[in-house]
Design a protein around this motif. Structure first.
Motif, PDB file in Angstrom:
ATOM      1  N   THR A 132     -31.457 -53.898   6.317  1.00  0.00           N
ATOM      2  CA  THR A 132     -30.059 -53.115   6.551  1.00  0.00           C
ATOM      3  C   THR A 132     -29.916 -52.124   5.146  1.00  0.00           C
ATOM      4  N   ASN A 133     -28.921 -51.303   5.537  1.00  0.00           N
ATOM      5  CA  ASN A 133     -28.617 -50.223   4.213  1.00  0.00           C
ATOM      6  C   ASN A 133     -27.102 -50.633   4.114  1.00  0.00           C
ATOM      7  N   THR A 134     -26.324 -51.552   4.789  1.00  0.00           N
ATOM      8  CA  THR A 134     -24.901 -51.904   4.546  1.00  0.00           C
ATOM      9  C   THR A 134     -24.733 -52.978   3.686  1.00  0.00           C
ATOM     10  N   PRO A 135     -23.693 -52.803   2.923  1.00  0.00           N
ATOM     11  CA  PRO A 135     -23.430 -54.162   1.903  1.00  0.00           C
ATOM     12  C   PRO A 135     -22.930 -55.182   2.831  1.00  0.00           C
ATOM     13  N   PHE A 136     -23.043 -56.358   2.167  1.00  0.00           N
ATOM     14  CA  PHE A 136     -22.675 -57.689   2.901  1.00  0.00           C
ATOM     15  C   PHE A 136     -22.314 -58.563   2.041  1.00  0.00           C
ATOM     16  N   SER A 137     -21.689 -59.636   2.686  1.00  0.00           N
ATOM     17  CA  SER A 137     -21.419 -60.935   1.520  1.00  0.00           C
ATOM     18  C   SER A 137     -22.036 -61.895   1.934  1.00  0.00           C
ATOM     19  N   TRP A 138     -22.339 -62.836   0.701  1.00  0.00           N
ATOM     20  CA  TRP A 138     -23.061 -64.321   1.069  1.00  0.00           C
ATOM     21  C   TRP A 138     -22.452 -65.032   2.177  1.00  0.00           C
ATOM     22  N   PHE A 152     -21.326 -70.181  -8.243  1.00  0.00           N
ATOM     23  CA  PHE A 152     -21.163 -68.853  -7.558  1.00  0.00           C
ATOM     24  C   PHE A 152     -20.576 -69.152  -6.297  1.00  0.00           C
ATOM     25  N   LYS A 153     -19.283 -68.634  -5.970  1.00  0.00           N
ATOM     26  CA  LYS A 153     -18.877 -69.066  -4.709  1.00  0.00           C
ATOM     27  C   LYS A 153     -18.895 -67.953  -3.517  1.00  0.00           C
ATOM     28  N   ASP A 154     -19.284 -66.757  -4.257  1.00  0.00           N
ATOM     29  CA  ASP A 154     -19.703 -65.878  -3.149  1.00  0.00           C
ATOM     30  C   ASP A 154     -20.375 -64.797  -3.824  1.00  0.00           C
ATOM     31  N   GLY A 155     -21.033 -63.901  -2.908  1.00  0.00           N
ATOM     32  CA  GLY A 155     -21.672 -62.564  -3.728  1.00  0.00           C
ATOM     33  C   GLY A 155     -21.727 -61.420  -2.881  1.00  0.00           C
ATOM     34  N   PHE A 156     -21.379 -60.335  -3.341  1.00  0.00           N
ATOM     35  CA  PHE A 156     -21.664 -58.977  -2.902  1.00  0.00           C
ATOM     36  C   PHE A 156     -22.666 -58.508  -3.225  1.00  0.00           C
ATOM     37  N   VAL A 157     -23.354 -58.039  -2.018  1.00  0.00           N
ATOM     38  CA  VAL A 157     -24.851 -57.658  -1.766  1.00  0.00           C
ATOM     39  C   VAL A 157     -24.902 -56.273  -1.670  1.00  0.00           C
ATOM     40  N   VAL A 158     -25.732 -55.383  -2.328  1.00  0.00           N
ATOM     41  CA  VAL A 158     -25.858 -54.011  -1.824  1.00  0.00           C
ATOM     42  C   VAL A 158     -27.297 -53.579  -1.866  1.00  0.00           C
ATOM     43  N   THR A 160     -29.154 -55.571  -4.942  1.00  0.00           N
ATOM     44  CA  THR A 160     -28.249 -56.023  -5.909  1.00  0.00           C
ATOM     45  C   THR A 160     -27.250 -56.917  -5.525  1.00  0.00           C
ATOM     46  N   VAL A 161     -26.928 -58.180  -5.984  1.00  0.00           N
ATOM     47  CA  VAL A 161     -25.944 -58.975  -5.907  1.00  0.00           C
ATOM     48  C   VAL A 161     -24.807 -58.919  -7.109  1.00  0.00           C
ATOM     49  N   PHE A 162     -23.500 -58.942  -6.694  1.00  0.00           N
ATOM     50  CA  PHE A 162     -22.572 -59.059  -7.940  1.00  0.00           C
ATOM     51  C   PHE A 162     -22.102 -60.659  -7.623  1.00  0.00           C
ATOM     52  N   PHE A 163     -22.148 -61.612  -8.475  1.00  0.00           N
ATOM     53  CA  PHE A 163     -21.786 -62.974  -8.558  1.00  0.00           C
ATOM     54  C   PHE A 163     -20.312 -63.102  -8.618  1.00  0.00           C
ATOM     55  N   TRP A 164     -19.679 -63.961  -7.613  1.00  0.00           N
ATOM     56  CA  TRP A 164     -18.347 -64.088  -7.717  1.00  0.00           C
ATOM     57  C   TRP A 164     -18.162 -65.780  -8.115  1.00  0.00           C
ATOM     58  N   GLU A 165     -17.036 -65.897  -9.177  1.00  0.00           N
ATOM     59  CA  GLU A 165     -16.894 -67.382  -9.335  1.00  0.00           C
ATOM     60  C   GLU A 165     -15.314 -67.799  -9.192  1.00  0.00           C
ATOM     61  N   ASP A 166     -14.419 -66.794  -8.809  1.00  0.00           N
ATOM     62  CA  ASP A 166     -13.326 -67.011  -8.753  1.00  0.00           C
ATOM     63  C   ASP A 166     -13.034 -67.598  -7.393  1.00  0.00           C
ATOM     64  N   GLU A 167     -11.720 -67.530  -6.880  1.00  0.00           N
ATOM     65  CA  GLU A 167     -11.286 -67.970  -5.618  1.00  0.00           C
ATOM     66  C   GLU A 167     -11.812 -67.151  -4.267  1.00  0.00           C
ATOM     67  N   PRO A 168     -12.166 -67.790  -3.446  1.00  0.00           N
ATOM     68  CA  PRO A 168     -12.816 -66.987  -2.348  1.00  0.00           C
ATOM     69  C   PRO A 168     -11.873 -66.150  -1.762  1.00  0.00           C
ATOM     70  N   LYS A 185     -10.337 -60.244  -0.519  1.00  0.00           N
ATOM     71  CA  LYS A 185      -9.498 -59.123  -0.590  1.00  0.00           C
ATOM     72  C   LYS A 185     -10.262 -58.036  -1.247  1.00  0.00           C
ATOM     73  N   LEU A 186     -10.952 -58.242  -2.255  1.00  0.00           N
ATOM     74  CA  LEU A 186     -11.851 -57.296  -2.796  1.00  0.00           C
ATOM     75  C   LEU A 186     -12.834 -56.564  -2.046  1.00  0.00           C
ATOM     76  N   PHE A 187     -13.579 -57.462  -1.275  1.00  0.00           N
ATOM     77  CA  PHE A 187     -14.429 -57.079  -0.419  1.00  0.00           C
ATOM     78  C   PHE A 187     -13.780 -55.842   0.526  1.00  0.00           C
ATOM     79  N   VAL A 188     -12.891 -56.197   1.258  1.00  0.00           N
ATOM     80  CA  VAL A 188     -12.040 -55.350   2.159  1.00  0.00           C
ATOM     81  C   VAL A 188     -11.648 -54.029   1.705  1.00  0.00           C
ATOM     82  N   CYS A 189     -11.078 -54.051   0.184  1.00  0.00           N
ATOM     83  CA  CYS A 189     -10.533 -53.182  -0.444  1.00  0.00           C
ATOM     84  C   CYS A 189     -11.492 -52.093  -1.344  1.00  0.00           C
ATOM     85  N   HIS A 190     -12.623 -52.802  -1.884  1.00  0.00           N
ATOM     86  CA  HIS A 190     -13.505 -52.118  -2.767  1.00  0.00           C
ATOM     87  C   HIS A 190     -14.989 -52.127  -2.381  1.00  0.00           C
TER      88      HIS A 190
END
Length: 257
Positions: free
Chosen positions: A80-86, A114-120, A136-144, A149-154
């Protein structure tokens, strides 16, 4: 740090190390703990080219458990070429007490915090015309819920940032070609790997999530014959398992989804 300032920071980086540090500062501003950039175009390698700002213990666990051949996020990045979340990944169901390798990989990531990840994902050509793929994965350790919210907005901002980041990496490597990392060098061609028509078919159906029994019914042959073709294909691909074989076949252009 706004989007324009983040892009300026990336474009001002003069070395790969500076570029890595710049991306780390940028993603921390969004709330991520770090990142990992991996060469997704060489699924045959046990340790592909990678850089990032992740804990050394996570790298050791990832390498020792051969997660590179089972990582569902890395496999999806190749398609895929589309970013996605874990959290959007569809993992195989557990069979009794045995955990599929994809599930083991994601369970291990959670154990490391790592509670989730944003993958590009990114697919591109270098100055010589060779095709490359990266993840590329950005590691998320805070509240899911904060990640959601971040995934939707940014998500679009982060995707755009990685376009600039990879382009800057290519510019730096092209300038310093003698020390170019594997990810930006032309990959070896796959001419030496020759699968028969049936071998390609069974691997292609496996890539689509079909079981041996499903493939046997589709092709009108016995499950034992399907297993035989799969084993022959994996041997030619020098793949450690079916997941590895599927990923390598896709990356090398032997099969297409």
């Amino acid at each position: 740090m706004g989007l324009v300032d983040a892009i300026s920071t990336i474009e001002a980086s003069d070395t790969i190390d500076e570029l890595s540090s710049s991306l780390h500062r940028v993603v921390q501003n969004y709330g991520f703990s770090g990142f990992a950039f991996v060469d997704a175009g060489r699924p045959d390698l046990d340790l592909p080219y990678h850089i990032g700002t992740f804990p050394d213990a996570w790298k050791r666990a990832y390498v020792q458990n051969e997660f590179v051949h089972a990582d569902p996020a890395l496999a999806r990045s190749r398609r895929t070429n589309t970013p996605f979340s874990w959290s959007s990944l569809k993992l195989p169901e557990r069979s009794g007490r045995k955990r599929p390798p994809e599930v083991k990989t994601m369970d291990a990531a959670r154990e490391f915090g790592f509670k989730d990840g944003f993958v590009v994902p990114f697919h591109y050509r270098d100055r010589l015309g060779a095709v490359h793929s990266s993840s590329t994965v950005f590691f998320w350790e805070d509240e899911p819920r904060d990640f959601d919210k971040l995934f939707v907005c940014h998500r679009h901002e982060l995707h755009l940032l990685m376009i600039y980041w990879v382009q800057r990496a290519m510019d730096i490597v092209n300038r310093d070609q003698r020390n170019a990392p594997t990810i930006l060098k032309p990959a070896d061609a796959a001419e030496t790997i020759k699968l028969t028509g049936r071998e390609k078919e069974v691997i292609a159906w496996a890539a689509r999530g079909k079981t041996v029994a499903d493939t046997a019914q589709i092709l009108g042959i016995s499950p034992e014959t399907v297993e035989g073709f799969i084993k022959q294909a994996l041997r030619k691909l020098e793949a450690s398992n079916k997941t590895h074989g599927v990923a390598k076949s896709i990356a090398l252009g032997i099969i297409d989804l």
